[in-house]
Design an enzyme around this catalytic site. Structure first.
Site, PDB file in Angstrom:
ATOM      1  N   ASP A  72       0.820  -1.207   0.000  1.00 27.06           N
ATOM      2  CA  ASP A  72       0.000   0.000   0.000  1.00 27.06           C
ATOM      3  C   ASP A  72       0.856   1.259   0.000  1.00 27.06           C
ATOM      4  OD1 ASP A  72       0.875  -0.680   2.603  1.00 27.06           O
ATOM      5  OD2 ASP A  72      -0.614   0.624   3.509  1.00 27.06           O
ATOM      6  N   GLU A 139       0.012  -1.394   5.636  1.00 27.44           N
ATOM      7  CA  GLU A 139       1.065  -0.981   6.565  1.00 27.44           C
ATOM      8  C   GLU A 139       0.850   0.448   7.026  1.00 27.44           C
ATOM      9  OE1 GLU A 139       5.001   0.802   7.707  1.00 27.44           O
ATOM     10  OE2 GLU A 139       3.635   1.353   6.075  1.00 27.44           O
TER      11      GLU A 139
END
Length: 478
Positions: A72, A139
């Site tokens: 991400d 994350e």
């Protein structure tokens, strides 16, 4: 492994939407990559993917090496940008040796790590043990993917995290973190009488990573807006109609605004106050924030405002809550031990104003104390407070074999020793250590600047050194 190969994969990644929590397309891309290259892969319920490359001939007896990054990215853009992160490719330029996204985040954090993993998986010339390329999800919003990992999903003895941002440095420890959220419940009050409406803007701040950049004296737009509102309240009365600032919990707020309703007789002195305030903050931040601006402009009328009691409590809390470095390490010179970030204020739903903050520390007790300090201020202001998204720190292991190999590889390649450090930012390594006891880890990467803010950039020359070091380590680890 050529730098151009990594950049070609990164270019593909830049075309794929991958905001935290919306990573379906990048997960599909990774799985299809494995299928295309005839590589074994696994995907768990959290969307974590591991792609496995068999050992080179003669390296079958060596323990597997995990290469890890997160899939991400932080999606931040300038208020003037029309970029849609849900569908638009990231637009970047190459300028003076840097790859730069002028109006948005670039996503090199951690897309360049993802690209390096793919390049290694596709390269048939690298002589290495079993490679487990691990791609974790979400994350940037709380290490969700890493927290969801189960024993057995990876089997490697060594793990190289590719989520650091300074070439020439190898990291062996990081801070843990926790988010503290305050919710103010308010009633709407009808605005009556002849009122003028002003929009107070704080804009032009640099922003940045709330861990790496917290000690760089960068302006926090939410904090400055609260400061302006607090001082203006002492000068004249007003009604607060709207307030908004900041976005991500792990980014320093770059922009913030408030809409206020004010008696016409007080309009001019309010505008003059903001003009003086603008001069003050420009002087205070003349080195670190050359574009910082406070501005008051007329705006269209609103029908209602936040009740006066909540307005006062909110302004007091935002002005009083700490932001920035709380303590420096007593063990490591010039290393931030504990910090807090006043990340955002949002009218998140009808009747509720949400303030998000994030605390970091390499010492657990200090992290909890920081969160409790923030909680105390908001409770005094009448808010409901909760703590979430906690993640552990990563305790350094200066005697690991992987670190010794990393340092030796750097010296062999570049003729100088790398700096071995801990980082104030949060890395997933703390979670891995809890799930896979005994695993040895290091973290390094190419040089990135301005992460988590528009204008994020990657130094291309550092990418070449990063690639050489990565390959050298995996070919020489025992």
């Amino acid at each position: 492994m050529e730098t151009s190969t990594i950049l070609s994969y990164f270019d593909e990644i830049c075309k794929i939407p991958r905001e935290s929590g919306h990573e379906e397309q990048i997960i599909e891309y990774l799985c299809n990559f494995a299928i295309k290259h005839n590589l074994e892969y696994k995907k768990d319920d959290a969307g974590n993917v591991v792609i496995i490359k068999k050992a080179s001939k003669g390296k079958e007896h060596l323990p597997a090496i995990v290469l890890q990054s997160h899939s991400d990215m932080v999606c931040e853009k300038n208020s003037s940008s029309t970029h849609d992160f849900s569908k638009d490719p990231i637009k970047y330029i190459i300028e003076n040796g840097w790859m730069i996204a002028p109006d948005t985040t670039l996503g090199a954090d951690c897309g360049i790590g993802v690209a390096a993993q793919l390049a290694i998986l596709a390269d048939q010339t690298i002589n290495a043990p079993v490679i487990e390329a691990l791609f974790t999800t979400e994350e940037e919003t709380g290490l969700t993917g890493a927290k969801s990992l189960k024993p057995g999903f990876i089997s490697g003895k060594y793990l190289i995290n590719l989520d650091s941002e300074d070439e020439g440095e190898i990291f062996i420890g990081c801070a843990g973190g926790i988010d503290t959220t305050a919710r103010f419940r308010y009633n709407s009050e009808t605005i009556s009488g002849k009122r003028e409406f002003l929009k107070l803007d704080i804009k032009g701040a640099t922003g940045g990573h709330s861990g790496d950049d917290i000690n760089k004296n960068r302006a926090n737009a939410v904090q400055l807006l609260a400061r302006a509102l607090y001082s203006l309240k002492k000068l004249t009365d007003f009604s607060l109609c709207e307030i908004d600032g900041g976005n991500k919990r792990n980014a320093i707020a770059r922009e913030a605004f408030a809409i206020i309703a004010i008696d016409k007789s007080n309009l001019q002195k309010s505008i003059e106050f903001i003009e003086i305030f603008n001069k003050d903050i420009k002087q205070e931040y003349n080195i670190t924030e050359p574009q910082l601006t406070a501005l008051a402009t007329a705006t269209f009328p609103r029908e209602s405002s936040i009740d006066s009691g909540t307005t006062d409590n909110l302004i007091l809390a935002l002005n009083g809550v700490p932001h920035g470095v709380l303590a420096m390490s007593q063990d490591i010179k010039d290393f931030v031990e504990t910090s807090t970030n006043l990340a955002s204020v949002k009218m998140s739903e009808p009747g509720i104003i949400t303030v998000c903050t994030s605390q970091r520390s390499s010492i657990n007790s200090a992290r909890y104390n920081a969160a409790n300090r923030i909680e105390s201020v908001f409770i005094l202001a009448g808010a409901e407070v909760s703590h979430e998204s906690e993640y552990p720190g990563w305790k350094p292991n200066p005697n690991s074999q992987l670190l010794k190999t990393g340092v030796a590889s750097y010296v062999s390649l570049f003729g100088t020793e790398p700096l071995v450090k801990a980082i104030h930012a949060g890395l997933e390594c703390g979670m891995f250590e809890a799930i896979y006891p005994g695993i040895e880890m290091i973290s390094f990467g190419p040089t990135l600047r301005g992460v988590h803010a528009p204008g994020e950039r990657l130094e291309i020359a550092s990418l070449e050194k990063f690639a050489k070091l990565l390959v050298h380590i995996i070919e020489n680890i025992k």
